[in-house]
Design an enzyme around this catalytic site. Structure first.
Site, PDB file in Angstrom:
ATOM      1  N   CYS A 122       0.807  -1.224   0.000  1.00  0.00           N
ATOM      2  CA  CYS A 122       0.000   0.000   0.000  1.00  0.00           C
ATOM      3  C   CYS A 122       0.839   1.272   0.000  1.00  0.00           C
ATOM      4  O   CYS A 122       0.324   2.356  -0.269  1.00  0.00           O
ATOM      5  CB  CYS A 122      -0.949  -0.001   1.191  1.00  0.00           C
ATOM      6  SG  CYS A 122      -1.959  -1.477   1.264  1.00  0.00           S
ATOM      7  N   HIS A 265      -3.576   6.956   2.757  1.00  0.00           N
ATOM      8  CA  HIS A 265      -3.939   5.626   2.263  1.00  0.00           C
ATOM      9  C   HIS A 265      -5.323   5.273   2.806  1.00  0.00           C
ATOM     10  O   HIS A 265      -5.632   5.544   3.969  1.00  0.00           O
ATOM     11  CB  HIS A 265      -2.897   4.609   2.726  1.00  0.00           C
ATOM     12  CG  HIS A 265      -3.283   3.194   2.440  1.00  0.00           C
ATOM     13  ND1 HIS A 265      -3.715   2.789   1.191  1.00  0.00           N
ATOM     14  CD2 HIS A 265      -3.315   2.095   3.236  1.00  0.00           C
ATOM     15  CE1 HIS A 265      -3.991   1.482   1.237  1.00  0.00           C
ATOM     16  NE2 HIS A 265      -3.758   1.052   2.458  1.00  0.00           N
ATOM     17  N   ASN A 295     -10.183  -0.689   0.053  1.00  0.00           N
ATOM     18  CA  ASN A 295      -8.728  -0.540   0.053  1.00  0.00           C
ATOM     19  C   ASN A 295      -8.186  -1.063  -1.281  1.00  0.00           C
ATOM     20  O   ASN A 295      -8.256  -2.259  -1.549  1.00  0.00           O
ATOM     21  CB  ASN A 295      -8.158  -1.342   1.239  1.00  0.00           C
ATOM     22  CG  ASN A 295      -6.651  -1.257   1.336  1.00  0.00           C
ATOM     23  OD1 ASN A 295      -5.971  -0.796   0.429  1.00  0.00           O
ATOM     24  ND2 ASN A 295      -6.112  -1.738   2.449  1.00  0.00           N
TER      25      ASN A 295
END
Ligand code: UT7
Length: 338
Positions: A122, A265, A295
């Site tokens: 990520c 994020h 996500n």
């Protein structure tokens, strides 16, 4: 690792165009509750996610990436021939090799580019941004296409409610160039990156590669899907992201009061709230779109940046703080002036 353009170079690296793409198929929390023992109430209250996008079977990560890239190139006013560096941050490459960046090169016709992927989960997009800056600052390359793209649906265990509700597919891209103008819009002020491989086991896809190839014996246990210790990951995410953000702000000569928008994020709304709280940034200065996409790993920040820009949530001159955390563990933060 820390770097600050001003300390060493006269040129300024700037983002000159953004783009994003998400697949058309929407999968809602109610759709999820038909597959595993979960509910819209649990997913919404524990994560903030309402729905996510799922790529078509014949849509690879490089397709998502290329669609986002075309929009970023159009916004930047550059042609495929202008691009001389393509970096794709992804943990869901089209294949082990060639790199997804090479497939993107082919799809765009960017024949002058050198191409490679970055694996930092990520944090991948911010890692890629920093790597690209080194190429541009050194004068080795002139026009970089930096992409975060993921088809995480290809790594999901659809029987594991702990993970399957969290992730989605998408891609975001930026075009970056160096200019002599000290106050160029979209300029990066600072960047920090960090990693801790001791905690690799907390978030991983354990199988399908060299340490654990898929065999007829292990295929049933689905080692080639995402395994995550959610609570532990959560704690580390908040701590590391806050620390990285503090470092990046200090290096840029800014404080939390200077921030016009945090683009974090997008893993969990509670993580984002905790970070905003600890930094002392009001929630309205925190960009969140995970309710729509879940996500999407390396894609979350460039998709959010593109949406924040196109929707007018950020304007020229705003101070932006981008901060990420992911498998590895890895983390990164960048401060820029939009
Ligand atoms: O992007 C890289 C970084 N990733 C992250 O930062 C993710 C970090 N972690 C998280 O966001 C959260 O830990 C999760 C959203 C993954 C989980 O939330 P949590 O509040 O930490 O829940 P938990 O894992 O502690 O589970 C609480 C309960 C458990 O039931 P018991 O054992 O208390 O009876 C789980 O089995 O919730 C249960 N549960 C679910 N229930 C309904 C777990 N997943 C689900 C689900 N639906 N989908």
């Amino acid at each position: 690792m820390q770097s600050n353009d001003k300390s060493r170079h006269s040129c300024t690296c700037s983002i000159i165009g953004t783009g994003s793409y998400v697949p058309v198929r929407v999968m809602t929390n109610d759709d999820m509750s038909k597959i595993v023992d979960t509910s819209d109430e649990w997913i919404t209250s524990r994560t903030g996610i309402k729905e996510r996008r799922i790529a078509a079977a014949d849509e690879a990560t490089s397709d998502l990436a290329s669609n986002a890239a075309r929009k970023a190139m159009e916004a930047a006013g550059v042609t495929a021939e202008d691009i001389d560096l393509i970096i794709v941050a992804t943990v869901t490459p089209d294949m082990f090799f060639p790199s997804t960046a090479c497939f993107v090169q082919k799809k765009l016709g960017a024949t002058n580019a050198v191409c490679f992927d970055i694996s930092a989960a990520c944090s991948g997009f911010l890692y890629a941004l920093t790597v690209a800056r080194q190429f541009l600052n050194s004068g080795a390359r002139k026009t970089a296409l930096i992409i975060g793209a993921e088809k995480l649906s290809s790594l999901i265990n659809w029987t594991d409610r702990n993970t399957c509700v969290l992730f989605g597919d998408g891609a975001g891209a930026v075009v970056m160039r160096c200019s002599d103008a000290e106050n160029a819009p979209g300029r990066v002020l600072s960047a920090v990156m960090g990693s801790d491989g001791n905690l690799a086991d907390l978030l991983k896809v354990p199988g399908g590669a060299s340490s654990c190839p898929i065999t007829p014996e292990n295929v049933e246990s689905r080692p080639n899907t995402i395994h995550m210790e959610g609570r532990e990951t959560f704690k580390h995410a908040v701590t590391r992201m806050c620390h990285a953000a503090d470092q990046a702000l200090t290096m840029a000569g800014k404080t939390a009061k200077d921030i016009d928008m945090v683009i974090p994020h997008q893993a969990n709304a509670r993580i984002i709230s905790a970070i905003a709280d600890r930094l002392g940034v009001p929630e309205e200065k925190t960009f969140m779109n995970l309710q729509k996409y879940g996500n999407t790993s390396a894609a979350t920040i460039p998709v959010a940046l593109d949406e924040a820009h196109r929707s007018g949530r950020i304007k020229r001159g705003d101070v932006l703080l981008m901060v990420a955390f992911g498998g590895g563990f890895t983390w990164a933060s960048t401060v820029m002036v939009w």
